[in-house]
Design a protein around this motif. Sequence first.
Motif, PDB file in Angstrom:
ATOM      1  N   UNK A 197       4.422 -16.356 -12.166  1.00 56.09           N
ATOM      2  CA  UNK A 197       3.568 -16.075 -11.008  1.00 56.09           C
ATOM      3  C   UNK A 197       3.806 -17.097  -9.892  1.00 56.09           C
ATOM      4  N   UNK A 198       3.804 -18.363 -10.252  1.00 57.56           N
ATOM      5  CA  UNK A 198       4.035 -19.406  -9.247  1.00 57.56           C
ATOM      6  C   UNK A 198       5.429 -19.249  -8.653  1.00 57.56           C
ATOM      7  N   UNK A 199       6.413 -18.940  -9.481  1.00 47.00           N
ATOM      8  CA  UNK A 199       7.771 -18.736  -8.979  1.00 47.00           C
ATOM      9  C   UNK A 199       7.861 -17.568  -8.021  1.00 47.00           C
ATOM     10  N   UNK A 200       7.136 -16.486  -8.314  1.00 51.92           N
ATOM     11  CA  UNK A 200       7.162 -15.310  -7.429  1.00 51.92           C
ATOM     12  C   UNK A 200       6.556 -15.632  -6.074  1.00 51.92           C
ATOM     13  N   UNK A 201       5.437 -16.357  -6.072  1.00 51.90           N
ATOM     14  CA  UNK A 201       4.809 -16.725  -4.799  1.00 51.90           C
ATOM     15  C   UNK A 201       5.711 -17.666  -4.018  1.00 51.90           C
ATOM     16  N   UNK A 202       6.295 -18.626  -4.707  1.00 49.82           N
ATOM     17  CA  UNK A 202       7.172 -19.589  -4.030  1.00 49.82           C
ATOM     18  C   UNK A 202       8.364 -18.880  -3.403  1.00 49.82           C
ATOM     19  N   UNK A 203       8.972 -17.933  -4.123  1.00 43.95           N
ATOM     20  CA  UNK A 203      10.141 -17.228  -3.598  1.00 43.95           C
ATOM     21  C   UNK A 203       9.770 -16.379  -2.388  1.00 43.95           C
ATOM     22  N   UNK A 204       8.652 -15.697  -2.461  1.00 44.38           N
ATOM     23  CA  UNK A 204       8.234 -14.816  -1.362  1.00 44.38           C
ATOM     24  C   UNK A 204       7.799 -15.615  -0.145  1.00 44.38           C
ATOM     25  N   UNK A 205       7.379 -16.842  -0.368  1.00 45.04           N
ATOM     26  CA  UNK A 205       6.927 -17.677   0.750  1.00 45.04           C
ATOM     27  C   UNK A 205       8.066 -18.007   1.705  1.00 45.04           C
ATOM     28  N   UNK A 206       9.288 -17.897   1.235  1.00 44.48           N
ATOM     29  CA  UNK A 206      10.431 -18.117   2.121  1.00 44.48           C
ATOM     30  C   UNK A 206      10.552 -17.018   3.173  1.00 44.48           C
ATOM     31  N   UNK A 207       9.931 -15.864   2.905  1.00 49.66           N
ATOM     32  CA  UNK A 207      10.055 -14.717   3.804  1.00 49.66           C
ATOM     33  C   UNK A 207       8.827 -14.481   4.675  1.00 49.66           C
ATOM     34  N   UNK A 208       7.658 -14.927   4.224  1.00 49.06           N
ATOM     35  CA  UNK A 208       6.400 -14.536   4.857  1.00 49.06           C
ATOM     36  C   UNK A 208       5.553 -15.755   5.192  1.00 49.06           C
ATOM     37  N   UNK A 209       4.717 -15.619   6.221  1.00 45.14           N
ATOM     38  CA  UNK A 209       3.742 -16.680   6.445  1.00 45.14           C
ATOM     39  C   UNK A 209       2.609 -16.501   5.435  1.00 45.14           C
ATOM     40  N   UNK A 210       1.696 -17.461   5.409  1.00 43.47           N
ATOM     41  CA  UNK A 210       0.715 -17.474   4.324  1.00 43.47           C
ATOM     42  C   UNK A 210      -0.198 -16.256   4.359  1.00 43.47           C
ATOM     43  N   UNK A 211      -0.595 -15.790   5.526  1.00 40.00           N
ATOM     44  CA  UNK A 211      -1.464 -14.616   5.617  1.00 40.00           C
ATOM     45  C   UNK A 211      -0.725 -13.373   5.118  1.00 40.00           C
ATOM     46  N   UNK A 212       0.519 -13.229   5.538  1.00 38.50           N
ATOM     47  CA  UNK A 212       1.323 -12.093   5.062  1.00 38.50           C
ATOM     48  C   UNK A 212       1.562 -12.184   3.560  1.00 38.50           C
ATOM     49  N   UNK A 213       1.678 -13.408   3.067  1.00 41.16           N
ATOM     50  CA  UNK A 213       1.907 -13.631   1.645  1.00 41.16           C
ATOM     51  C   UNK A 213       0.710 -13.115   0.823  1.00 41.16           C
ATOM     52  N   UNK A 214      -0.492 -13.460   1.271  1.00 40.44           N
ATOM     53  CA  UNK A 214      -1.682 -12.975   0.566  1.00 40.44           C
ATOM     54  C   UNK A 214      -1.768 -11.459   0.632  1.00 40.44           C
ATOM     55  N   UNK A 215      -1.490 -10.893   1.791  1.00 39.43           N
ATOM     56  CA  UNK A 215      -1.546  -9.433   1.928  1.00 39.43           C
ATOM     57  C   UNK A 215      -0.527  -8.754   1.017  1.00 39.43           C
ATOM     58  N   UNK A 216       0.660  -9.368   0.926  1.00 39.36           N
ATOM     59  CA  UNK A 216       1.722  -8.785   0.099  1.00 39.36           C
ATOM     60  C   UNK A 216       1.288  -8.697  -1.362  1.00 39.36           C
ATOM     61  N   UNK A 217       0.797  -9.807  -1.911  1.00 39.08           N
ATOM     62  CA  UNK A 217       0.448  -9.802  -3.333  1.00 39.08           C
ATOM     63  C   UNK A 217      -0.849  -9.043  -3.597  1.00 39.08           C
ATOM     64  N   UNK A 218      -1.760  -9.047  -2.629  1.00 41.33           N
ATOM     65  CA  UNK A 218      -2.972  -8.243  -2.786  1.00 41.33           C
ATOM     66  C   UNK A 218      -2.621  -6.765  -2.890  1.00 41.33           C
ATOM     67  N   UNK A 219      -1.674  -6.324  -2.062  1.00 39.48           N
ATOM     68  CA  UNK A 219      -1.270  -4.914  -2.077  1.00 39.48           C
ATOM     69  C   UNK A 219      -0.471  -4.574  -3.323  1.00 39.48           C
ATOM     70  N   UNK A 220       0.240  -5.560  -3.862  1.00 43.21           N
ATOM     71  CA  UNK A 220       1.128  -5.299  -5.001  1.00 43.21           C
ATOM     72  C   UNK A 220       0.418  -5.375  -6.347  1.00 43.21           C
ATOM     73  N   UNK A 221      -0.822  -5.870  -6.362  1.00 46.43           N
ATOM     74  CA  UNK A 221      -1.535  -6.058  -7.620  1.00 46.43           C
ATOM     75  C   UNK A 221      -1.977  -4.728  -8.199  1.00 46.43           C
ATOM     76  N   UNK A 222      -1.756  -4.555  -9.494  1.00 47.32           N
ATOM     77  CA  UNK A 222      -2.159  -3.323 -10.164  1.00 47.32           C
ATOM     78  C   UNK A 222      -2.656  -3.656 -11.565  1.00 47.32           C
ATOM     79  N   UNK A 223      -3.980  -3.538 -11.743  1.00 52.31           N
ATOM     80  CA  UNK A 223      -4.551  -3.708 -13.073  1.00 52.31           C
ATOM     81  C   UNK A 223      -5.115  -2.390 -13.590  1.00 52.31           C
TER      82      UNK A 223
END
Length: 305
Positions: free
Chosen positions: A251-277
């Motif tokens: 999980x930490x690795x996925x956030x770290x990798x995606x952070x290279x592409x997105x700012x922090x607000x976009x980062x939260x939106x990305x993972x919020x949209x991608x979450x599926x429980x």
Amino acid sequence: MAIGDVREVTVGDCSDLYYLDTGMYETEGYGAVYILDDERPAIVETGIGANYDRILDALAELDIAPEDVAVIAVTHIHLDHAGGAGLLAESCPNADVYIPGVGASLLADPGKLVAGTKNAVGDQWQYYVEPKPIPEDRIVELEDGDVIDLGEHELRVHAAPGHAFHQVVFEDPANDAVFTGDAAGIWIPDREEIVETSPPSDFDLEQCLADARTIADIDPDVLLYTHFGPRYVGDDADQALDEYATVLTEWVGAVEAKRDELDDEELMDHFAAATDHGDAWSDEKASAEAAMNVRGVVGYLDDRE
């Protein structure tokens, strides 16, 4: 298990132990409170306070009078674990409130804790109530190695500061079980899935991995998750905790990798949209949880740098 239900923990060799779905965040299967019916009855974890009356109803169902409760114990002071402690202390006048020592003052005077919680949980604050201060003479400060005697059972205290610097876990040797707080992740029983928890502002990956190892070394048969419920692991405690270590590291690795592409607000939106429980949680709860966990990882990465 529906909101408000009380069930006996029957896995492994557990006895005298019950758990309640408090309906935290108006979500089934997210917030559990445990009750040990012993010579000195104990409540372990207290929820966010909004539905503390359900805990009193559970005591009544178990024929435990509030004035007979001797122990209210929380694994850490995050308000989804300790928010109801002051309200329960008021309703259970003979109970001491056992709190990890480094966080105890923040529950005696919770103003700073409330401000920090509002910042961490955002819109989820709508589900909380303002916590009641706990009188200092009702607080027992816990340290690593302490033991809370309940009679047939005892709660042995183990420091587990990775999720939060003020977190401990409670070992119940008689039940061969550990109350994990947030040190072993979030268990979704309907899916038999373990998922990450990494909220701001104290999340530390390396220490979380050490905390998982602490529980694995205890080698319990049963993990008692606040989020959510009992999980029988038998001889596979080591494997279960290794599984969580892998989930959290990835999980930490996925956030770290995606952070290279997105700012922090976009980062939260990305993972919020991608979450599926699945159907386990509402989309609102799953998205809010993901966004909060991203913020915790971002803070950890910044501190590491």
